[in-house]
Each structure stands twice: as C-alpha cells, then as structure tokens.
Design a protein around this motif. Sequence first.
Motif, PDB file in Angstrom:
ATOM      1  N   GLY A   1      10.074  -8.183   3.187  1.00  0.00           N
ATOM      2  CA  GLY A   1       9.324  -9.045   4.101  1.00  0.00           C
ATOM      3  C   GLY A   1       9.080  -8.364   5.444  1.00  0.00           C
ATOM      4  N   ASP A   2      10.106  -7.686   5.964  1.00  0.00           N
ATOM      5  CA  ASP A   2       9.949  -6.972   7.242  1.00  0.00           C
ATOM      6  C   ASP A   2       8.901  -5.871   7.123  1.00  0.00           C
ATOM      7  OD1 ASP A   2      11.926  -8.550   8.211  1.00  0.00           O
ATOM      8  OD2 ASP A   2      13.490  -6.991   8.230  1.00  0.00           O
ATOM      9  N   LEU A   3       8.976  -5.134   6.031  1.00  0.00           N
ATOM     10  CA  LEU A   3       8.024  -4.029   5.853  1.00  0.00           C
ATOM     11  C   LEU A   3       6.599  -4.554   5.723  1.00  0.00           C
ATOM     12  CD1 LEU A   3       9.812  -1.635   3.299  1.00  0.00           C
ATOM     13  CD2 LEU A   3       9.759  -1.487   5.786  1.00  0.00           C
ATOM     14  N   MET A   4       6.459  -5.667   5.012  1.00  0.00           N
ATOM     15  CA  MET A   4       5.124  -6.247   4.836  1.00  0.00           C
ATOM     16  C   MET A   4       4.602  -6.744   6.188  1.00  0.00           C
ATOM     17  SD  MET A   4       4.193  -6.059   1.579  1.00  0.00           S
ATOM     18  CE  MET A   4       3.153  -7.378   0.977  1.00  0.00           C
ATOM     19  N   ALA A   5       5.475  -7.405   6.950  1.00  0.00           N
ATOM     20  CA  ALA A   5       5.061  -7.934   8.260  1.00  0.00           C
ATOM     21  C   ALA A   5       4.644  -6.799   9.188  1.00  0.00           C
ATOM     22  CB  ALA A   5       6.199  -8.746   8.874  1.00  0.00           C
ATOM     23  N   ALA A   6       5.383  -5.707   9.111  1.00  0.00           N
ATOM     24  CA  ALA A   6       5.064  -4.566   9.981  1.00  0.00           C
ATOM     25  C   ALA A   6       3.718  -3.951   9.614  1.00  0.00           C
ATOM     26  CB  ALA A   6       6.169  -3.510   9.871  1.00  0.00           C
ATOM     27  N   ASN A   7       3.267  -4.220   8.416  1.00  0.00           N
ATOM     28  CA  ASN A   7       1.993  -3.648   7.961  1.00  0.00           C
ATOM     29  C   ASN A   7       0.924  -4.711   7.750  1.00  0.00           C
ATOM     30  OD1 ASN A   7       2.287  -0.613   7.397  1.00  0.00           O
ATOM     31  ND2 ASN A   7       4.207  -1.491   6.664  1.00  0.00           N
ATOM     32  N   GLU A   8       1.084  -5.814   8.415  1.00  0.00           N
ATOM     33  CA  GLU A   8       0.154  -6.919   8.225  1.00  0.00           C
ATOM     34  C   GLU A   8      -1.291  -6.471   8.464  1.00  0.00           C
ATOM     35  OE1 GLU A   8       1.266 -10.451  10.341  1.00  0.00           O
ATOM     36  OE2 GLU A   8      -0.591 -11.441   9.664  1.00  0.00           O
ATOM     37  N   GLY A   9      -2.129  -6.818   7.532  1.00  0.00           N
ATOM     38  CA  GLY A   9      -3.552  -6.499   7.678  1.00  0.00           C
ATOM     39  C   GLY A   9      -3.900  -5.041   7.407  1.00  0.00           C
ATOM     40  N   ALA A  10      -2.915  -4.242   7.018  1.00  0.00           N
ATOM     41  CA  ALA A  10      -3.189  -2.823   6.765  1.00  0.00           C
ATOM     42  C   ALA A  10      -4.173  -2.665   5.605  1.00  0.00           C
ATOM     43  CB  ALA A  10      -1.898  -2.096   6.426  1.00  0.00           C
ATOM     44  N   GLU A  11      -4.982  -1.632   5.665  1.00  0.00           N
ATOM     45  CA  GLU A  11      -5.842  -1.303   4.527  1.00  0.00           C
ATOM     46  C   GLU A  11      -5.551   0.124   4.118  1.00  0.00           C
ATOM     47  OE1 GLU A  11      -9.627  -2.567   3.942  1.00  0.00           O
ATOM     48  OE2 GLU A  11      -9.289  -4.534   4.858  1.00  0.00           O
ATOM     49  N   VAL A  12      -5.370   0.314   2.850  1.00  0.00           N
ATOM     50  CA  VAL A  12      -5.051   1.641   2.346  1.00  0.00           C
ATOM     51  C   VAL A  12      -6.123   2.036   1.336  1.00  0.00           C
ATOM     52  CG1 VAL A  12      -3.387   2.994   1.015  1.00  0.00           C
ATOM     53  CG2 VAL A  12      -2.585   1.311   2.685  1.00  0.00           C
ATOM     54  N   GLU A  13      -6.795   3.098   1.643  1.00  0.00           N
ATOM     55  CA  GLU A  13      -7.846   3.602   0.748  1.00  0.00           C
ATOM     56  C   GLU A  13      -7.228   3.995  -0.599  1.00  0.00           C
ATOM     57  OE1 GLU A  13     -11.771   4.558   0.034  1.00  0.00           O
ATOM     58  OE2 GLU A  13     -10.895   3.472   1.742  1.00  0.00           O
ATOM     59  N   PRO A  14      -7.769   3.490  -1.715  1.00  0.00           N
ATOM     60  CA  PRO A  14      -7.216   3.897  -3.012  1.00  0.00           C
ATOM     61  C   PRO A  14      -7.364   5.408  -3.211  1.00  0.00           C
ATOM     62  CG  PRO A  14      -8.844   2.126  -3.259  1.00  0.00           C
ATOM     63  CD  PRO A  14      -8.897   2.565  -1.838  1.00  0.00           C
ATOM     64  N   VAL A  15      -6.292   6.041  -3.634  1.00  0.00           N
ATOM     65  CA  VAL A  15      -6.301   7.489  -3.828  1.00  0.00           C
ATOM     66  C   VAL A  15      -7.050   7.837  -5.113  1.00  0.00           C
ATOM     67  CG1 VAL A  15      -4.769   9.416  -4.416  1.00  0.00           C
ATOM     68  CG2 VAL A  15      -4.137   7.822  -2.603  1.00  0.00           C
ATOM     69  N   ASP A  16      -7.897   8.844  -5.031  1.00  0.00           N
ATOM     70  CA  ASP A  16      -8.589   9.324  -6.232  1.00  0.00           C
ATOM     71  C   ASP A  16      -7.585   9.988  -7.144  1.00  0.00           C
ATOM     72  OD1 ASP A  16     -11.111   8.623  -5.732  1.00  0.00           O
ATOM     73  OD2 ASP A  16     -11.916  10.672  -5.705  1.00  0.00           O
ATOM     74  N   ARG A  17      -7.437   9.451  -8.334  1.00  0.00           N
ATOM     75  CA  ARG A  17      -6.508  10.084  -9.271  1.00  0.00           C
ATOM     76  C   ARG A  17      -7.299  10.718 -10.396  1.00  0.00           C
ATOM     77  NH1 ARG A  17      -1.435  11.165  -8.386  1.00  0.00           N
ATOM     78  NH2 ARG A  17      -0.434  10.157 -10.169  1.00  0.00           N
ATOM     79  N   ASP A  18      -6.849  11.876 -10.807  1.00  0.00           N
ATOM     80  CA  ASP A  18      -7.431  12.496 -11.976  1.00  0.00           C
ATOM     81  C   ASP A  18      -7.140  11.593 -13.170  1.00  0.00           C
ATOM     82  OD1 ASP A  18      -8.379  15.473 -12.870  1.00  0.00           O
ATOM     83  OD2 ASP A  18      -7.214  14.473 -14.442  1.00  0.00           O
TER      84      ASP A  18
END
Length: 664
Positions: free
Chosen positions: A246-263
Amino acid sequence: MSDDDVELEARLEEQEVFEPSDSFVGQANVSDDAIYEEFDENWPECWQAAADLLDWEEPYDQVLDDSNPPFYEWFTDGTINASANCIDRHLDERGDEAAIEWVGEPVDEDNVTLTYNDLHEKVNEAAAALRDLGVGEDDVVTMYMPMIPELPIAMLACARIGAPHSVVFAGFSADALATRMNSADSEYLVTCDGYYRRGDPLDHLDKANEGLSGVEHDTDTVVVDRLGPNGDDFGHDLADDQHDWGDLMAANEGAEVEPVDRDAEDMLFLMYTSGTTGQPKGVKHTTGGYLSWTAWTSQAVLDIKPEDTYFCSADIGWITGHSYIVYGPLALGTTTMMYEGTPDHPDRDRLWEIVEDYEATQLYTAPTAIRAFMKWGSQYPDEHDLSSLRLLGTVGEPINPRAWKWYYKHIGNEECPIVDTWWQTETGGMMVTTLPGVKDMKPGSAGPPLPGLDVQIVDTDGEEVEPGRAGYLTVNKPWPGMLRTLYKNDERFIDEYWAEYSDTDSDDSDDWVYFPEDGAKIDEDGYITVLGRVDDVLNVSGHRLGTMEIESAIVGVEGVAEAAVVGGDHPVKGEAVYAYVIVEDGQEESEAFRAEIVEAVEDAIGPIARPEQVIFTPELPKTRSGKIMRRLLEDIANGDELGNTSTLRNPEIVEDIRQVVQGD
Ligand code: 6R9
C-alpha cells in the motif's frame, strides 16, 4: 443416489455422443469445420490467426523458426508487451467495463470490481513501485499469493516492465518457496499478510518468512495487507527488506509506466511444476507465443467474447489460472472472475450463488470439483438460476462419463456444450479438446487435437497404435504456446520431453517428437481419451505432485529407512497419496510417528500432498534388479486383484502388505 440421479442415469447412460445446440453453434466464435483442413494445409502460417488477435509493437518476420529443434522460435523478431495487450488496448472501448470481478471472503463484505481503467491505474502504479525497488528487465519476481486482486496486478506489472514472474501456489510450503526462489535466482518476492479460509483469517506471512530464511541470496519483499486489523493478532512487523504494498502504491500514485517492448521470444514467466525427479522443473514461457496461444484458445475453445463474464474457478498459482484467468481472457478484453474462497463456504452452493449473482457465461473447473458437487447433490445448483451459462469446461485430469453427464445436466441444463480440455503447464494452453461450436462431444473423451496440431497415439517404438488400443500421447509438430526450455537447463528439457521419441542428433524438425508423459487411446473418429500419467507423477485433485518429491520428504524424517509413494484411486480427488514406509530398527510404528511423517510432507510440499494413508511395512516389493514394483503397491491401494508377482525378489511381502491395507 437421489431419484433425480437415477432418472438421469437411465436417460443419459446410454447416450455416448452429444451435439452442441443450434443456438450455441449459431453464435460460436468458431463454427466452421473447415478450420481443421485449412490449418493443416497452411501450417505453420495458420498460427498467424493466433498472433493476429494481439497488437504487436514491431511485426514479426517469420511465424516459425524450426532451424534448431527442439529450440523452436515463434513470431521471430516481433516485439510485443503482454500488459499492453491485456489492458491498454482495451481502454478506448472497454475502459469502464469490468476487467476483473473479484469475489472475496468473508462473503458480501468486500467484493471488488476492477474496470479496465482501474486495472490500468493499478498495474502502472505497481510497475513503478517494482522499478523503484530495483526490479529491472529480465529479473525474476516471485509471487507467493492466494487469490487476491494484487496477484494479477503484480503479474501484469511485471509483464509491463519485462520482468518475468514466477508464481508459487500459496498452498505450497515454505520449503517449496525457498527452492523455487533459489532455483530462479529470484531476488524479489511479492506476498501478503494472510487471507481468509472458510471465514477465518490465515497467517501467510509467517510461511513466507520461513521460506525467505531458506533463500541463499539477498531479497526484497513486498507485502500486501489483505487482512487489515483482522491480521493484527499475527503480530507481524515488516523487516528492513520488506515493504508495504500500500505504501509503495501510494508513493507512486498516478504513475504511468511505458510498456517495455519485449521480443516475442523473451520470457514472460516461469512456472515450476513436478516431474520425475525430486527437483521441480522451471517451465519457461515466452511473451509472443504464449500470449497468442492463450488468446486464440480462449476465443476458439472457451468461446470468450468481450461482453462475457467468464468464470474459471482454478487458482492463479497453477497454469490454468495463468492462462485462463489472467492472460487469455484479458487479452480478449472480457470480464474475468476471481474467487478467493472455497466452493463449500458458507455453504455448498457458493459457486452457484456466484454464477447467479454475476450472470457468469462460462464456467471452467476441474473434474475433482465436479465429483464433489455431485456427491453433495443437485439440490445446491437447483436452488440457483444458472441460465446465464453458455459453455462449461473441465481441465486437470480425466473426467469420468458419469461426472460429465451430471455436469451437463445439473449445471448446463443440457444446453451448454462441455469442453474437456487436455493440456499441461508445459503446453501453455489447450491442446486436445472439441471446438464447441464445431464438434460433437463424447463424455470421457477430450476430443480431437485442436486444428494445426499433430497429435498421435503411439507404442513404445513410436508407431501409431490402432484405434481403441492404449498407447502414449505424442505431439509431432511444434505449436506457439509450447515451453521453450526448462530454466537454465536445456539438457533436462531435451531429456524430459524429447529424448523418448526423437532422433536427438537430427536438426530436421520432423525428427523431433514431444512426449508429455501421458497415456491415451484414440477412437475411429480421432477422439482421444487421456488415460493419465505414465511417469511418477500423481494427479491429486487435478494438482501435479511428483512421487519423488513426497518420498524425499518422508525419508528425511528421522526413523524412516525407506519409502515408496503411489497413487490410489479416490472417488473425489481422482488420486490420493499412499505412502509405504519402512522404519529403521528401534523406531516404533506408532500413530505419533505416522503423524510426524504426514507433517513432514505438508512442510516440504503443502497440505495438498498429505498422504491419505501411511502404511508401515517391513519391506517393499522389489524386482530382482532392485526396482520397487509400484504397480503392485497401486493394486494394493486400490484393493485390486494383485498383478503378477513372479518377477519379485520377495513375493511373500506383497500378501503381508495387502493384509495390512485391505484388512483381511
Ligand atoms: C492444465 C494442467 C497436466 C497433466 C496432464 C494430464 C492431466 C490435464 C486433462 C488431463 C485428462 C484432461 N490432465 N487435463 N488428463 N484429461 N482434460 O492441468 O496442467 O498441472 O501441468 O497437469 O494433467 O495428465 O499431463 P498440469
């Protein structure tokens, strides 16, 4: 048997072939028989149909590269992200629709609906949180979690950043967790404080911590707070290398992470499964092939459409949950259900209540569950409106025709086709089953191989056996969802699955044959009946357990000289664990010692491996060359007539053991 069952028996007993209803066929995703011929003629390009269900970042060059068998590569040079395919691409059209309907225990208190928008938000935050912890591309993240929403969220977060996950079934023991984390060099663990079982909070972190103490390298652990104040009694404090989810999620609230291109060939996940030796096997699945396979089979076999509410009652800790709760259904943008609890709490109609409340359209479960439902009686499903169901499925072990017919009548109201799907952790997804909109069903037989698959039933020389005769199931052409290897062990991969029937010196793909270690027979129509494992793997309630793993736990108990474990028939579990134990001189054959042995098995593997019977014996039946004759031990467990004992070194022991077990 109830009157109802008697009537069912009488009417359905004789019937061996069932046709799908016109109304089902009329709406089925696949309803044209021509698909079998088309796929055969156009192989391997036919599998573009599976890849086309997905959005690719970079298109692939080649459908199949078979130049280095059995290390096949699919959709080569294509790049893709599984999380983007399971979430982002559905946002425009289905952002506000439910992606996951989570039904928790305690009943009615805290069910959760995660829309695709919600799932997107949470998976992004979790992906950012994992990155903060230091998780990089290709780092294996272990998950040791029960059926809570954070499990698929964490899996998809890993997929987003290109970190393969390795999910360990929550019912497995601390030892099992440690073995798997060590084997995968996994430095990260996501787990939880506890969960509910039949209304009571259950401590899970204690077991996780014990497992972590057996991990040889440094780790970081993320702990989900599932129990809230109900977990306070367990008195856990997080250690320095443990972080609150919960703490980690709160610290990253609203974060957007670009999906990594995987082979396409990059690892999506590892899944450990039981094999012939004591050491579990790390089955490696890839991003492009696996996701194509689960999406395609979800569409063609489970008939999933975006507007469905699809319910698979498996646990995500097993391959069925990976492929057919998480990846396949979400890739298709449907609503997938997750149920935390057991089918008999608060009452034995729990699943039917869920089906009714959520208007579930498909139910995918296991024969062991169906046999339990049948034992409890049809009054439980009869109390509920199950008319939303359109299709039923089973997986995990052979289903006997009686259970099949009960399922067909009492759950499907004789209107839903049943798909009996044969496949394995290693195959990634379904292999042998009817296409429900195309083929008739034969209770007890899984059906023909899916289009584009070359499955043969052969004898020990690899020659096809005649219809009706028992032989070994083999797969003679590769398929996109196949495992690529065993983690860091290419040699064992070849030994376990290919050596039996392949010309291992050849680099011609036609000389390579995959052997899943199942016995089977085929009928005149090409329908395959799977007879069960032919190796030392037991199938208890649809769960794979290695006899060697159980035996090594037992011989680890002080006072045990030798042990042999076999499967005996069980009316609900399919198979049950029978342990034959020789004690050391001076060790008493007491109830307390028996309990100690049972506990050792639970500690090493988990309660699912608990022996049904521990049988003390002065000797084990052995051949002259010293091999334990397991077949005889199985006969004894089953109360069957004993097979030939003439090749034994110690034939007299068999009768002694039989008397102990069968009691006359
Ligand atoms: C998906 C899954 C695989 C083993 C497999 C076979 C048995 C699975 C079956 C079936 C008969 C079916 N099995 N489905 N036997 N009919 N429809 O269960 O994977 O846990 O790896 O087990 O299960 O013996 O080899 P996994």
